[in-house]
Design a protein around this motif. Structure first.
Motif, PDB file in Angstrom:
ATOM      1  N   ASP A  40     -11.727  -5.503   1.658  1.00 55.99           N
ATOM      2  CA  ASP A  40     -11.655  -5.182   3.085  1.00 55.99           C
ATOM      3  C   ASP A  40     -10.906  -6.270   3.855  1.00 55.99           C
ATOM      4  OD1 ASP A  40     -12.124  -3.735   5.416  1.00 55.99           O
ATOM      5  OD2 ASP A  40     -14.081  -4.660   5.763  1.00 55.99           O
ATOM      6  N   HIS A  41      -9.920  -5.855   4.627  1.00 55.14           N
ATOM      7  CA  HIS A  41      -9.070  -6.741   5.432  1.00 55.14           C
ATOM      8  C   HIS A  41      -8.284  -7.746   4.584  1.00 55.14           C
ATOM      9  CE1 HIS A  41     -11.486  -5.046   8.670  1.00 55.14           C
ATOM     10  NE2 HIS A  41     -10.393  -5.257   9.400  1.00 55.14           N
ATOM     11  N   ARG A  42      -7.917  -7.320   3.373  1.00 58.60           N
ATOM     12  CA  ARG A  42      -7.058  -8.144   2.514  1.00 58.60           C
ATOM     13  C   ARG A  42      -5.781  -7.369   2.209  1.00 58.60           C
ATOM     14  NH1 ARG A  42     -10.444 -11.911  -1.471  1.00 58.60           N
ATOM     15  NH2 ARG A  42     -12.068 -12.430   0.001  1.00 58.60           N
ATOM     16  N   THR A  43      -4.714  -8.112   1.951  1.00 63.86           N
ATOM     17  CA  THR A  43      -3.452  -7.487   1.593  1.00 63.86           C
ATOM     18  C   THR A  43      -3.478  -7.163   0.107  1.00 63.86           C
ATOM     19  OG1 THR A  43      -2.337  -8.747   3.311  1.00 63.86           O
ATOM     20  CG2 THR A  43      -0.953  -7.742   1.628  1.00 63.86           C
ATOM     21  N   VAL A  44      -3.236  -5.892  -0.205  1.00 66.02           N
ATOM     22  CA  VAL A  44      -3.272  -5.423  -1.594  1.00 66.02           C
ATOM     23  C   VAL A  44      -1.960  -4.725  -1.936  1.00 66.02           C
ATOM     24  CG1 VAL A  44      -5.785  -5.147  -1.633  1.00 66.02           C
ATOM     25  CG2 VAL A  44      -4.339  -3.218  -0.955  1.00 66.02           C
ATOM     26  N   THR A  45      -1.689  -4.636  -3.229  1.00 62.17           N
ATOM     27  CA  THR A  45      -0.572  -3.846  -3.733  1.00 62.17           C
ATOM     28  C   THR A  45      -1.153  -2.812  -4.680  1.00 62.17           C
ATOM     29  OG1 THR A  45       0.953  -5.715  -3.580  1.00 62.17           O
ATOM     30  CG2 THR A  45       1.615  -3.882  -4.998  1.00 62.17           C
ATOM     31  N   VAL A  46      -0.895  -1.538  -4.393  1.00 60.96           N
ATOM     32  CA  VAL A  46      -1.409  -0.444  -5.212  1.00 60.96           C
ATOM     33  C   VAL A  46      -0.271   0.492  -5.588  1.00 60.96           C
ATOM     34  CG1 VAL A  46      -3.763  -0.487  -4.286  1.00 60.96           C
ATOM     35  CG2 VAL A  46      -2.026   0.877  -3.142  1.00 60.96           C
ATOM     36  N   THR A  47      -0.460   1.204  -6.684  1.00 59.16           N
ATOM     37  CA  THR A  47       0.545   2.153  -7.155  1.00 59.16           C
ATOM     38  C   THR A  47      -0.124   3.507  -7.332  1.00 59.16           C
ATOM     39  OG1 THR A  47       1.678   0.377  -8.316  1.00 59.16           O
ATOM     40  CG2 THR A  47       2.247   2.614  -8.962  1.00 59.16           C
ATOM     41  N   GLY A  48       0.611   4.560  -6.996  1.00 56.99           N
ATOM     42  CA  GLY A  48       0.064   5.894  -7.178  1.00 56.99           C
ATOM     43  C   GLY A  48       1.091   6.956  -6.855  1.00 56.99           C
ATOM     44  N   THR A  49       0.596   8.182  -6.752  1.00 59.37           N
ATOM     45  CA  THR A  49       1.443   9.336  -6.459  1.00 59.37           C
ATOM     46  C   THR A  49       1.168   9.799  -5.040  1.00 59.37           C
ATOM     47  OG1 THR A  49       1.362   9.983  -8.779  1.00 59.37           O
ATOM     48  CG2 THR A  49       2.037  11.677  -7.210  1.00 59.37           C
ATOM     49  N   VAL A  50       2.238  10.096  -4.316  1.00 57.92           N
ATOM     50  CA  VAL A  50       2.106  10.575  -2.944  1.00 57.92           C
ATOM     51  C   VAL A  50       1.546  11.991  -2.955  1.00 57.92           C
ATOM     52  CG1 VAL A  50       3.349  11.146  -0.819  1.00 57.92           C
ATOM     53  CG2 VAL A  50       4.019   9.130  -2.148  1.00 57.92           C
ATOM     54  N   GLY A  51       0.460  12.179  -2.209  1.00 57.53           N
ATOM     55  CA  GLY A  51      -0.133  13.504  -2.038  1.00 57.53           C
ATOM     56  C   GLY A  51       0.340  14.099  -0.727  1.00 57.53           C
ATOM     57  N   LEU A  52      -0.592  14.567   0.053  1.00 62.26           N
ATOM     58  CA  LEU A  52      -0.293  15.190   1.338  1.00 62.26           C
ATOM     59  C   LEU A  52       0.346  14.190   2.297  1.00 62.26           C
ATOM     60  CD1 LEU A  52      -0.604  17.672   3.229  1.00 62.26           C
ATOM     61  CD2 LEU A  52      -2.824  16.723   3.880  1.00 62.26           C
ATOM     62  N   VAL A  53       1.506  14.539   2.861  1.00 60.37           N
ATOM     63  CA  VAL A  53       2.191  13.706   3.853  1.00 60.37           C
ATOM     64  C   VAL A  53       1.991  14.353   5.214  1.00 60.37           C
ATOM     65  CG1 VAL A  53       4.410  12.771   4.612  1.00 60.37           C
ATOM     66  CG2 VAL A  53       3.927  12.981   2.163  1.00 60.37           C
ATOM     67  N   GLU A  54       1.582  13.536   6.203  1.00 62.86           N
ATOM     68  CA  GLU A  54       1.363  14.039   7.555  1.00 62.86           C
ATOM     69  C   GLU A  54       2.156  13.219   8.557  1.00 62.86           C
ATOM     70  OE1 GLU A  54      -2.879  15.503   8.233  1.00 62.86           O
ATOM     71  OE2 GLU A  54      -3.136  13.838   6.815  1.00 62.86           O
ATOM     72  N   GLY A  55       2.488  13.839   9.681  1.00 60.79           N
ATOM     73  CA  GLY A  55       3.232  13.157  10.729  1.00 60.79           C
ATOM     74  C   GLY A  55       4.724  13.228  10.478  1.00 60.79           C
ATOM     75  N   SER A  56       5.469  12.640  11.405  1.00 60.90           N
ATOM     76  CA  SER A  56       6.925  12.635  11.267  1.00 60.90           C
ATOM     77  C   SER A  56       7.495  11.424  11.982  1.00 60.90           C
ATOM     78  CB  SER A  56       7.521  13.918  11.858  1.00 60.90           C
ATOM     79  OG  SER A  56       7.214  13.990  13.234  1.00 60.90           O
ATOM     80  N   ASP A  85       6.118  11.937  -5.377  1.00 61.24           N
ATOM     81  CA  ASP A  85       6.813  10.692  -5.722  1.00 61.24           C
ATOM     82  C   ASP A  85       5.817   9.626  -6.151  1.00 61.24           C
ATOM     83  OD1 ASP A  85       9.305  11.695  -5.128  1.00 61.24           O
ATOM     84  OD2 ASP A  85       9.461  10.721  -3.171  1.00 61.24           O
ATOM     85  N   ARG A  86       6.222   8.786  -7.099  1.00 59.33           N
ATOM     86  CA  ARG A  86       5.444   7.630  -7.538  1.00 59.33           C
ATOM     87  C   ARG A  86       5.873   6.458  -6.663  1.00 59.33           C
ATOM     88  NH1 ARG A  86       0.805   7.029 -10.173  1.00 59.33           N
ATOM     89  NH2 ARG A  86       1.006   5.183 -11.398  1.00 59.33           N
ATOM     90  N   VAL A  87       4.914   5.770  -6.024  1.00 62.36           N
ATOM     91  CA  VAL A  87       5.250   4.674  -5.114  1.00 62.36           C
ATOM     92  C   VAL A  87       4.341   3.465  -5.339  1.00 62.36           C
ATOM     93  CG1 VAL A  87       6.160   6.156  -3.268  1.00 62.36           C
ATOM     94  CG2 VAL A  87       3.724   5.547  -3.286  1.00 62.36           C
ATOM     95  N   GLU A  88       4.841   2.321  -4.895  1.00 61.81           N
ATOM     96  CA  GLU A  88       4.050   1.099  -4.830  1.00 61.81           C
ATOM     97  C   GLU A  88       3.893   0.767  -3.349  1.00 61.81           C
ATOM     98  OE1 GLU A  88       4.358  -2.768  -7.369  1.00 61.81           O
ATOM     99  OE2 GLU A  88       5.677  -3.007  -5.622  1.00 61.81           O
ATOM    100  N   VAL A  89       2.663   0.530  -2.933  1.00 65.16           N
ATOM    101  CA  VAL A  89       2.362   0.256  -1.528  1.00 65.16           C
ATOM    102  C   VAL A  89       1.774  -1.139  -1.414  1.00 65.16           C
ATOM    103  CG1 VAL A  89       0.934   0.917   0.455  1.00 65.16           C
ATOM    104  CG2 VAL A  89       1.900   2.688  -1.028  1.00 65.16           C
ATOM    105  N   GLU A  90       2.313  -1.923  -0.488  1.00 66.80           N
ATOM    106  CA  GLU A  90       1.718  -3.209  -0.148  1.00 66.80           C
ATOM    107  C   GLU A  90       1.245  -3.114   1.288  1.00 66.80           C
ATOM    108  OE1 GLU A  90       2.846  -7.884   0.636  1.00 66.80           O
ATOM    109  OE2 GLU A  90       4.156  -6.698  -0.652  1.00 66.80           O
ATOM    110  N   GLY A  91      -0.003  -3.472   1.530  1.00 67.74           N
ATOM    111  CA  GLY A  91      -0.508  -3.391   2.887  1.00 67.74           C
ATOM    112  C   GLY A  91      -1.919  -3.907   3.025  1.00 67.74           C
TER     113      GLY A  91
END
Length: 108
Positions: A40-56, A85-91
């Motif tokens: 919680d409240h730490r910067t992490v890097t995760v990898t996965g597959t994009v599911g439902l995309v919302e917004g524009s 899509d397969r992505v890596e997310v840092e956040g």
């Protein structure tokens, strides 16, 4: 003189002891789900597959899925990835909302 030399040495010590920005910790989505309080409240890097995309435009979010576990990703500044899509997310992971505020999203 001597006092100035001592002051410079002390100032250098303070600068070296100052915490540096935390590096993102690579973590699996299953580890995130198993122990969310740890991240919680730490910067992490995760990898996965994009599911439902919302917004524009500049305010998009998507579900990131890996191994049957999912997390919401808030991607300010637009998103190049699409569903499947397969992505890596840092956040920044936030337990409240089970979400990551993305600093970057890279296609894998």
């Amino acid at each position: 003189g001597l006092l100035m030399t001592w002051f410079r040495a002390l100032w250098l010590l303070v600068l070296l002891a100052a915490p540096s920005p935390a590096a993102a910790q690579a973590v699996s989505l299953s580890a995130l789900a198993t122990n969310p309080v740890r991240y919680d409240h730490r910067t992490v890097t995760v990898t996965g597959t994009v599911g439902l995309v919302e917004g524009s435009g500049a305010s998009q979010s998507f579900t990131l899925i890996d191994g049957g576990v999912s997390v919401r990703v808030l991607a300010a500044g637009g998103l190049r990835a699409r569903t499947g899509d397969r992505v890596e997310v840092e956040g920044l992971f936030k337990l409240a909302g089970n979400q990551i505020e993305a600093l970057r999203v890279n296609l894998r």
